[in-house]
Design a protein around this motif. Sequence first.
Motif, PDB file in Angstrom:
ATOM      1  N   ASN A 342       0.848  -1.185   0.000  1.00  0.00           N
ATOM      2  CA  ASN A 342       0.000   0.000   0.000  1.00  0.00           C
ATOM      3  C   ASN A 342       0.889   1.243   0.000  1.00  0.00           C
ATOM      4  O   ASN A 342       2.103   1.137  -0.217  1.00  0.00           O
ATOM      5  N   HIS A 343       0.305   2.403   0.254  1.00  0.00           N
ATOM      6  CA  HIS A 343       1.030   3.669   0.151  1.00  0.00           C
ATOM      7  C   HIS A 343       1.945   3.930   1.330  1.00  0.00           C
ATOM      8  O   HIS A 343       2.646   4.952   1.338  1.00  0.00           O
ATOM      9  N   ASP A 344       1.956   3.045   2.325  1.00  0.00           N
ATOM     10  CA  ASP A 344       2.743   3.279   3.540  1.00  0.00           C
ATOM     11  C   ASP A 344       3.947   2.358   3.692  1.00  0.00           C
ATOM     12  O   ASP A 344       4.725   2.530   4.626  1.00  0.00           O
ATOM     13  N   VAL A 388      14.371   6.968  -4.393  1.00  0.00           N
ATOM     14  CA  VAL A 388      14.197   8.419  -4.442  1.00  0.00           C
ATOM     15  C   VAL A 388      15.359   9.085  -3.707  1.00  0.00           C
ATOM     16  O   VAL A 388      15.623   8.783  -2.541  1.00  0.00           O
ATOM     17  N   ALA A 389      16.043   9.979  -4.399  1.00  0.00           N
ATOM     18  CA  ALA A 389      17.181  10.674  -3.800  1.00  0.00           C
ATOM     19  C   ALA A 389      16.717  11.571  -2.657  1.00  0.00           C
ATOM     20  O   ALA A 389      15.579  12.060  -2.656  1.00  0.00           O
ATOM     21  N   PHE A 390      17.622  11.795  -1.689  1.00  0.00           N
ATOM     22  CA  PHE A 390      17.246  12.586  -0.519  1.00  0.00           C
ATOM     23  C   PHE A 390      16.715  13.957  -0.921  1.00  0.00           C
ATOM     24  O   PHE A 390      15.724  14.448  -0.358  1.00  0.00           O
ATOM     25  N   TYR A 397       8.261  11.669   7.148  1.00  0.00           N
ATOM     26  CA  TYR A 397       8.683  10.470   7.873  1.00  0.00           C
ATOM     27  C   TYR A 397      10.077  10.053   7.416  1.00  0.00           C
ATOM     28  O   TYR A 397      10.960   9.757   8.220  1.00  0.00           O
ATOM     29  N   GLY A 398      10.286  10.031   6.100  1.00  0.00           N
ATOM     30  CA  GLY A 398      11.591   9.662   5.562  1.00  0.00           C
ATOM     31  C   GLY A 398      12.662  10.695   5.861  1.00  0.00           C
ATOM     32  O   GLY A 398      13.808  10.360   6.163  1.00  0.00           O
ATOM     33  N   ILE A 399      12.289  11.959   5.774  1.00  0.00           N
ATOM     34  CA  ILE A 399      13.247  13.024   6.058  1.00  0.00           C
ATOM     35  C   ILE A 399      13.707  12.957   7.513  1.00  0.00           C
ATOM     36  O   ILE A 399      14.881  13.166   7.822  1.00  0.00           O
ATOM     37  N   GLU A 400      12.780  12.614   8.422  1.00  0.00           N
ATOM     38  CA  GLU A 400      13.102  12.540   9.853  1.00  0.00           C
ATOM     39  C   GLU A 400      14.074  11.410  10.155  1.00  0.00           C
ATOM     40  O   GLU A 400      15.010  11.584  10.950  1.00  0.00           O
ATOM     41  N   PHE A 401      13.903  10.250   9.524  1.00  0.00           N
ATOM     42  CA  PHE A 401      14.681   9.065   9.899  1.00  0.00           C
ATOM     43  C   PHE A 401      15.716   8.659   8.844  1.00  0.00           C
ATOM     44  O   PHE A 401      16.294   7.582   8.940  1.00  0.00           O
ATOM     45  N   TRP A 402      15.936   9.503   7.833  1.00  0.00           N
ATOM     46  CA  TRP A 402      16.969   9.234   6.829  1.00  0.00           C
ATOM     47  C   TRP A 402      18.340   9.117   7.511  1.00  0.00           C
ATOM     48  O   TRP A 402      18.602   9.840   8.455  1.00  0.00           O
ATOM     49  N   ARG A 408       8.264   6.846   2.754  1.00  0.00           N
ATOM     50  CA  ARG A 408       7.243   6.191   1.946  1.00  0.00           C
ATOM     51  C   ARG A 408       7.184   6.686   0.509  1.00  0.00           C
ATOM     52  O   ARG A 408       6.332   6.250  -0.265  1.00  0.00           O
ATOM     53  N   ASP A 409       8.105   7.592   0.140  1.00  0.00           N
ATOM     54  CA  ASP A 409       8.051   8.133  -1.215  1.00  0.00           C
ATOM     55  C   ASP A 409       8.355   7.087  -2.281  1.00  0.00           C
ATOM     56  O   ASP A 409       7.858   7.179  -3.404  1.00  0.00           O
ATOM     57  N   GLY A 410       9.141   6.081  -1.943  1.00  0.00           N
ATOM     58  CA  GLY A 410       9.531   5.080  -2.929  1.00  0.00           C
ATOM     59  C   GLY A 410       8.390   4.248  -3.459  1.00  0.00           C
ATOM     60  O   GLY A 410       8.480   3.667  -4.547  1.00  0.00           O
ATOM     61  N   CYS A 411       7.277   4.177  -2.704  1.00  0.00           N
ATOM     62  CA  CYS A 411       6.099   3.455  -3.184  1.00  0.00           C
ATOM     63  C   CYS A 411       5.035   4.398  -3.717  1.00  0.00           C
ATOM     64  O   CYS A 411       3.961   3.953  -4.126  1.00  0.00           O
TER      65      CYS A 411
END
Length: 548
Positions: A342-344, A388-390, A397-402, A408-411
């Motif tokens: 799914n999207h998450d 997806v590049a930073f 969510y991804g920016i916080e824990f990169w 979730r941008d990759g999906c």
Amino acid sequence: MNVALAEQTQTATDKDWWRGAVIYQIYPRSYQDSNGDGIGDLLGIVQRLPYIASLGVDAIWISPFFMSPMKDFGYDVSDYCDVDPMFGSLADFDAVVDTAHRLGLKVMIDLVLSHTSDQHPWFVQSRLDRTNDKANWYVWSDPKPDGTPPNNWLSIFGGSAWQWDARREQYFLHNFLVSQPDLNFHEPQVQDALLDVARFWLHRGVDGFRLDTINFYVHDKQLRDNPALPPERRNANIAPSVNPYNHQEHLYDKNQPENLDFLRKLRAVMEPFGAAAVGEVGDAQRGLEIMGQYTAGDDLMQMCYAFEFLAKDQPTAARIVSVMEEVDRVASDGWACWAFSNHDVMRHASRWDLTPAAQRMFTSLIMCLRGSVCIYQGEELGLPEADVAFEDLQDPYGIEFWPEFKGRDGCRTPMVWETDNLNAGFSTQKPWLPVAPEHYHLSVASQEDEPGAILHHYRKAIAFRRNHPALMHGELDKIRTKGDVVYFTRALGNQVIFCAFNVSETPSDIDLPAGDWTLIGAELGSAHPSADGRLYLGPWQVCLALKS
């Protein structure tokens, strides 16, 4: 649409349409851009509905398109009863419903009832002072004597679930982003207002709802601390392993018994319309148990899904049996809705590192399980997770824990419609997320012309399910394993179907149960008996048979 006509039209249909249905999830930002702004929209969905209908699915679920500041891409609602201009208008939504219904598709929309945006007028008023008409519409609490938050509850997006507000000199609860304050379901007016939201969309002709974070609605009134969760019981089904959210047993910030009362009220609102709901149960330890509670009987939700098959590790035969046995134990009176993507979460083709043959096997498997099914846009194309590049990330969510967790941008990257067109036919302008270069050759256009493409396997698997009522509505007997093979039978009336799946790259064999059986499912690569009369399953092969 006329209110009386909406009720009359929908109650004339089969109220059990949802049971065994295949639901196609649309993430509208990334499906089809109709106006050249790089963002998918409702008229883009209208344009692509004939394609969705060609898959043979029963319904669509559209992720949020409501008014929103888009801090969490629509899951932070600032107006429940209007369409955000980036997606179009209410008239455009009506076009989605009318077109879908003409094509035989039900329409489900994503309701986010546990929280709003901090820009919602309800919260703007609530935070003004402690005495206004909506002062109690959100979860406010005084600090401890030392000024710290009222308890130890944590946000899924990291850090404390409490945010200080200087105007009220109190903390407010946010289980997700700080900009997503939680509504107070202990306030009857809040429940009434949300039920009115459901009525608004039912009157516009929707056939049901996907209910975001359904087990988060009600919090413990006493605001008791959550206990620590021993390391051996932690898992990353709900939050990434780097998130301290996994360190607590979430006994008090969600999963409260009072939630059942609200769900009964919501079901009563939906019932005259023949509408159905599928709830998202977010709990790493008790997901299946809560799913069973929320779907038991005929006065709660019709369906729920937990995260067992959205988890990181590829399901082995033993794991599949374990999950289904647990469903029998805690949710025998309920109804599951299964999904692999799914999207998450990372797309399952990448999450489980699946070969094309393995993807086909898992598609056949999910179509044979007892329950309903959600498939996520692009899953039918076998899309892998996009890298997806930073600098291109949009997900907070991804920016916080990169970089330990990329979000979730990759999906969520754009759907690929054409191989040789700018942005894969998604948009004439730069998309909000880049089209993944590795996706182009998997476009709809390229697969339509390739008889062996996975897109056609999805169509065949969905049609096979639809053509066999035992798979849609029937019971599932005791599920078993033989090595890496998982097998069971589905039965409805006189129709009994034997289903076996080799969940590995290692060849195996299987015996049919006693009785006369006719092998079926050749279009899905079902095994045939060898010269010695035995059934041999190659890597990732299935065996399907109908009892004579």
